[in-house]
Write a protein that holds these residues in place. Sequence first.
Motif, short mmCIF file in Angstrom:
data_model
loop_
_atom_site.label_atom_id
_atom_site.label_comp_id
_atom_site.label_asym_id
_atom_site.label_seq_id
_atom_site.Cartn_x
_atom_site.Cartn_y
_atom_site.Cartn_z
N VAL A 6 28.31 28.99 -5.76
CA VAL A 6 28.63 30.19 -4.97
C VAL A 6 30.15 30.37 -4.91
N HIS A 9 31.27 31.71 -8.08
CA HIS A 9 30.91 33.13 -8.15
C HIS A 9 31.98 33.98 -7.45
N HIS A 94 19.40 27.31 -5.24
CA HIS A 94 19.73 27.09 -3.83
C HIS A 94 18.50 26.59 -3.07
N CYS A 100 20.97 32.59 -1.19
CA CYS A 100 21.83 33.76 -1.14
C CYS A 100 21.81 34.42 -2.52
N PHE A 102 24.20 34.96 -4.51
CA PHE A 102 25.43 34.63 -5.24
C PHE A 102 25.28 33.31 -5.98
N CYS A 126 25.69 30.71 1.84
CA CYS A 126 26.47 30.50 0.61
C CYS A 126 25.99 29.29 -0.18
N GLY A 127 24.67 29.11 -0.28
CA GLY A 127 24.13 28.09 -1.16
C GLY A 127 23.85 26.74 -0.53
N SER A 144 26.82 40.81 -4.89
CA SER A 144 25.45 40.38 -5.21
C SER A 144 24.90 41.08 -6.45
#
Length: 171
Positions: A6, A9, A94, A100, A102, A126-127, A144
């Motif tokens: 994330v 990303h 995840h 999420c 991301f 966030c993961g 996203s």
Amino acid sequence: MSIESVKAHFRQWNREQDVMEFSTLSATVEQAAETIGVIPARIAKTLSFRGEGDSAMLVVAAGDAKVDNKKFRHTFGYKARMLSPDEVLEHTGHVIGGVCPFGLKTEMDVYLDVSLKRFESVFPACGSVNSAIELTLEELQRYSFAKDWVDVCKGWDGAEEEAEEKASSSM
């Protein structure tokens, strides 16, 4: 590993430093809201569904929204079927509680539910089970790579509660 994907990303927008990591859990809407200090509705929860064939898809909705099966079927043309925890990990990379849209392990269609539109900013995970980031709705859509806004949830706009109150008061 998941929070790292994330952060990687978000590096493309120089936002990786905005990922918040907490010493307490933020795995559920309630935990995240308490940890961050916002109302539960502002937690942007990511729901994982079976798509067509072997594919999977994500719907990001407000923390107080619930999937409406009729709306989901009308929008996507098939029944809403959630992925198992193992399938979620397999598709997204995840764990449940940190899912999420991301830094995904596989490419997935992402949709944003209109239940989020009440807020200027929201807090998706966030993961990991102890992370989040604050994003405006425009940022959430951009970061996203969301395909579209959809209306597949209920319970967040008060209409259902009002209808129930009218029905019970007329008895």
